[in-house]
Design a protein around this motif. Structure first.
Motif, PDB file in Angstrom:
ATOM      1  N   THR A 126      -6.475 -10.632  -4.284  1.00  7.48           N
ATOM      2  CA  THR A 126      -6.057 -10.595  -2.881  1.00  7.48           C
ATOM      3  C   THR A 126      -6.138  -9.191  -2.293  1.00  7.48           C
ATOM      4  O   THR A 126      -6.799  -8.961  -1.298  1.00  7.48           O
ATOM      5  CB  THR A 126      -4.624 -11.127  -2.720  1.00  7.48           C
ATOM      6  OG1 THR A 126      -3.746 -10.407  -3.612  1.00  7.48           O
ATOM      7  CG2 THR A 126      -4.561 -12.618  -3.046  1.00  7.48           C
ATOM      8  N   ARG A 127      -5.454  -8.238  -2.919  1.00  2.00           N
ATOM      9  CA  ARG A 127      -5.471  -6.862  -2.407  1.00  2.00           C
ATOM     10  C   ARG A 127      -5.062  -5.919  -3.515  1.00  2.00           C
ATOM     11  O   ARG A 127      -4.505  -6.327  -4.546  1.00  2.00           O
ATOM     12  CB  ARG A 127      -4.541  -6.705  -1.214  1.00  2.00           C
ATOM     13  CG  ARG A 127      -3.073  -7.016  -1.504  1.00  2.00           C
ATOM     14  CD  ARG A 127      -2.203  -6.759  -0.290  1.00  2.00           C
ATOM     15  NE  ARG A 127      -2.689  -7.459   0.871  1.00  2.00           N
ATOM     16  CZ  ARG A 127      -2.326  -8.698   1.211  1.00  2.00           C
ATOM     17  NH1 ARG A 127      -1.475  -9.353   0.428  1.00  2.00           N
ATOM     18  NH2 ARG A 127      -2.805  -9.285   2.284  1.00  2.00           N
ATOM     19  N   TYR A 135     -12.848  -1.871   1.659  1.00  2.00           N
ATOM     20  CA  TYR A 135     -12.032  -0.714   1.281  1.00  2.00           C
ATOM     21  C   TYR A 135     -11.723   0.105   2.534  1.00  2.00           C
ATOM     22  O   TYR A 135     -12.616   0.416   3.330  1.00  2.00           O
ATOM     23  CB  TYR A 135     -12.784   0.159   0.271  1.00  2.00           C
ATOM     24  CG  TYR A 135     -13.123  -0.544  -1.006  1.00  2.00           C
ATOM     25  CD1 TYR A 135     -12.246  -0.538  -2.097  1.00  2.00           C
ATOM     26  CD2 TYR A 135     -14.327  -1.239  -1.146  1.00  2.00           C
ATOM     27  CE1 TYR A 135     -12.558  -1.191  -3.273  1.00  2.00           C
ATOM     28  CE2 TYR A 135     -14.641  -1.900  -2.329  1.00  2.00           C
ATOM     29  CZ  TYR A 135     -13.758  -1.869  -3.384  1.00  2.00           C
ATOM     30  OH  TYR A 135     -14.065  -2.525  -4.553  1.00  2.00           O
ATOM     31  N   ILE A 182     -14.964  -7.963  -0.191  1.00  3.71           N
ATOM     32  CA  ILE A 182     -13.918  -6.980  -0.442  1.00  3.71           C
ATOM     33  C   ILE A 182     -14.201  -5.745   0.411  1.00  3.71           C
ATOM     34  O   ILE A 182     -15.310  -5.188   0.361  1.00  3.71           O
ATOM     35  CB  ILE A 182     -13.839  -6.594  -1.931  1.00  3.71           C
ATOM     36  CG1 ILE A 182     -13.386  -7.808  -2.746  1.00  3.71           C
ATOM     37  CG2 ILE A 182     -12.886  -5.435  -2.151  1.00  3.71           C
ATOM     38  CD1 ILE A 182     -13.169  -7.525  -4.210  1.00  3.71           C
ATOM     39  N   ASP A 189      -7.366   1.536  -0.171  1.00  3.00           N
ATOM     40  CA  ASP A 189      -6.809   0.191  -0.263  1.00  3.00           C
ATOM     41  C   ASP A 189      -7.946  -0.812  -0.128  1.00  3.00           C
ATOM     42  O   ASP A 189      -8.918  -0.581   0.601  1.00  3.00           O
ATOM     43  CB  ASP A 189      -5.786  -0.045   0.854  1.00  3.00           C
ATOM     44  CG  ASP A 189      -4.587   0.874   0.744  1.00  3.00           C
ATOM     45  OD1 ASP A 189      -4.002   0.957  -0.350  1.00  3.00           O
ATOM     46  OD2 ASP A 189      -4.241   1.532   1.747  1.00  3.00           O
ATOM     47  N   TRP A 190      -7.824  -1.941  -0.831  1.00  6.37           N
ATOM     48  CA  TRP A 190      -8.835  -2.975  -0.682  1.00  6.37           C
ATOM     49  C   TRP A 190      -8.183  -4.333  -0.437  1.00  6.37           C
ATOM     50  O   TRP A 190      -7.082  -4.613  -0.906  1.00  6.37           O
ATOM     51  CB  TRP A 190      -9.777  -3.052  -1.892  1.00  6.37           C
ATOM     52  CG  TRP A 190      -9.122  -3.367  -3.219  1.00  6.37           C
ATOM     53  CD1 TRP A 190      -8.708  -2.478  -4.148  1.00  6.37           C
ATOM     54  CD2 TRP A 190      -8.824  -4.674  -3.750  1.00  6.37           C
ATOM     55  NE1 TRP A 190      -8.171  -3.123  -5.239  1.00  6.37           N
ATOM     56  CE2 TRP A 190      -8.229  -4.472  -5.025  1.00  6.37           C
ATOM     57  CE3 TRP A 190      -9.010  -5.970  -3.292  1.00  6.37           C
ATOM     58  CZ2 TRP A 190      -7.816  -5.527  -5.828  1.00  6.37           C
ATOM     59  CZ3 TRP A 190      -8.590  -7.040  -4.081  1.00  6.37           C
ATOM     60  CH2 TRP A 190      -8.021  -6.804  -5.337  1.00  6.37           C
ATOM     61  N   ASP A 191      -8.872  -5.138   0.344  1.00  8.97           N
ATOM     62  CA  ASP A 191      -8.446  -6.505   0.638  1.00  8.97           C
ATOM     63  C   ASP A 191      -9.620  -7.434   0.381  1.00  8.97           C
ATOM     64  O   ASP A 191     -10.772  -7.103   0.671  1.00  8.97           O
ATOM     65  CB  ASP A 191      -7.999  -6.639   2.095  1.00  8.97           C
ATOM     66  CG  ASP A 191      -6.738  -5.853   2.386  1.00  8.97           C
ATOM     67  OD1 ASP A 191      -5.642  -6.368   2.143  1.00  8.97           O
ATOM     68  OD2 ASP A 191      -6.863  -4.700   2.856  1.00  8.97           O
ATOM     69  N   ARG A 216      -5.367  -1.336  -4.779  1.00  5.17           N
ATOM     70  CA  ARG A 216      -5.661   0.071  -4.481  1.00  5.17           C
ATOM     71  C   ARG A 216      -6.602   0.615  -5.535  1.00  5.17           C
ATOM     72  O   ARG A 216      -6.497   0.264  -6.720  1.00  5.17           O
ATOM     73  CB  ARG A 216      -4.368   0.880  -4.429  1.00  5.17           C
ATOM     74  CG  ARG A 216      -4.568   2.368  -4.171  1.00  5.17           C
ATOM     75  CD  ARG A 216      -3.273   3.019  -3.715  1.00  5.17           C
ATOM     76  NE  ARG A 216      -2.900   2.584  -2.375  1.00  5.17           N
ATOM     77  CZ  ARG A 216      -1.875   3.078  -1.684  1.00  5.17           C
ATOM     78  NH1 ARG A 216      -1.114   4.008  -2.232  1.00  5.17           N
ATOM     79  NH2 ARG A 216      -1.613   2.654  -0.468  1.00  5.17           N
ATOM     80  N   TYR A 238     -11.415 -11.126   1.031  1.00  5.91           N
ATOM     81  CA  TYR A 238     -11.512 -12.196   2.016  1.00  5.91           C
ATOM     82  C   TYR A 238     -12.433 -13.291   1.477  1.00  5.91           C
ATOM     83  O   TYR A 238     -13.634 -13.059   1.297  1.00  5.91           O
ATOM     84  CB  TYR A 238     -12.066 -11.661   3.338  1.00  5.91           C
ATOM     85  CG  TYR A 238     -11.254 -10.535   3.930  1.00  5.91           C
ATOM     86  CD1 TYR A 238     -10.157 -10.801   4.742  1.00  5.91           C
ATOM     87  CD2 TYR A 238     -11.576  -9.205   3.655  1.00  5.91           C
ATOM     88  CE1 TYR A 238      -9.402  -9.768   5.287  1.00  5.91           C
ATOM     89  CE2 TYR A 238     -10.826  -8.170   4.183  1.00  5.91           C
ATOM     90  CZ  TYR A 238      -9.738  -8.450   4.992  1.00  5.91           C
ATOM     91  OH  TYR A 238      -8.986  -7.434   5.522  1.00  5.91           O
TER      92      TYR A 238
END
Length: 297
Positions: free
Chosen positions: A231-232, A265, A263, A248-250, A234, A252
């Motif tokens: 999901t998310r 950043y 992903i 930070d990364w998320d 660092r 989708y």
């Protein structure tokens, strides 16, 4: 007389049994309000202690941990999850394993290669933040120029070797990733969750086998049966051109059936990491190493 080969259902029961055993042995009696008592010869809880906490017979739980065909109900699984202090991800993983264990073996289904739609490739090219598309089993399928500059020489490897875990298990990865060991543990937990959803997938079987043979670190981490959703998080990167960045990364999920994820950043606006990221982006427009490493697959 030879032993019969394991079916997919047998494999799922064994996976469920190993997951329960690793989680039982990591808990101490005092963690769940029990007195340790003298002469304990096992790590963590005893089977009968866990069965008592979950409100089931010790024999029934033992059959589960032996990989027998017991088919626990959702209520039993929820009771075990509470007794073992499971996280949401661990509870979901437990139910997924149990569902696979009680599903009759089916004929192997055809697995099509993961592909990135042309529309997603166009989207990547418009994004100003580093972005990659990874497959279910952490294969890097596509990236935009700025992500290519971050990944560096990794983008020059053959397609079959572009896997995030494989990259971080390389002996020289410590220099580029200051928190490499923690990241390996995180990615391995993500891979475990994906493999549980489709344990017979050829890419999953091949990847886990290759990494287990190649890396004692991976084999040890894999045996812990940790699970985590993608999901998310660092990431810290020690880049040769702009220095250390903390991003930070998320993740989708892409439209359609479960598969590749996008992903992205990012860094706090105006902070030192944002400045270094902007500097790296600026270097892409000039001839040099950054431009050469940012090619689209």
């Amino acid at each position: 007389m030879t032993d019969a080969p394991l079916t997919s259902t047998d494999s799922s029961r064994r996976e469920l049994a190993e997951f329960l055993r690793t989680r039982r042995t990591r808990l101490r009696p005092e963690d769940v309000g029990l007195e340790p008592g003298p002469r304990r010869r096992v790590a963590g809880l005893r089977r009968e202690e866990l069965a008592l906490l979950a409100g089931m017979s010790a024999d029934y739980y033992q059959r589960m941990e032996q990989g027998r065909d017991v088919r626990p109900s959702d209520q039993v699984l929820d009771a075990l999850a509470r007794a073992l202090n499971f996280s949401t991800e661990e509870s979901r993983h437990l139910h997924s394993l149990a569902a696979a264990a009680r599903t009759p073996a089916r004929r192997p289904r055809r697995h099509v290669p993961e592909e990135v739609p042309p529309t997603t490739l166009r989207l990547l090219r418009t994004m100003t933040s580093p972005a990659v598309v990874i497959g279910r089993f952490l294969d890097v399928l596509a990236w935009n120029p700025l992500a290519g500059a971050l990944l560096g020489e990794f983008t020059q490897r053959p397609q079959a070797e572009r896997n995030l875990l494989s990259l971080l298990l390389h002996p020289e990865a410590d220099r580029a990733c200051p928190e490499r060991a923690a990241t390996v543990a995180e990615l391995t937990a993500m891979l475990r969750a994906q493999v549980a959803a489709d344990p017979g997938h050829p890419r999953a079987v091949r990847l886990v086998g290759e990494l287990s043979v190649r890396s004692d670190e991976f084999a040890t981490t894999w045996a812990r049966h940790d699970v985590e959703e993608t999901t998310r998080g660092r990431m810290r990167v020690n880049h040769p051109l702009v220095g250390e960045l903390t991003l930070d990364w998320d993740a989708y999920p892409m439209p359609g059936a479960p598969g590749p994820m996008l992903i992205v950043y990012t860094a706090d606006e105006g902070g030192p990491d944002d400045e270094r990221l902007r500097l790296l982006a600026g270097l892409l427009s000039a001839p040099g190493p950054a431009q050469a490493s940012a090619r689209q697959p």
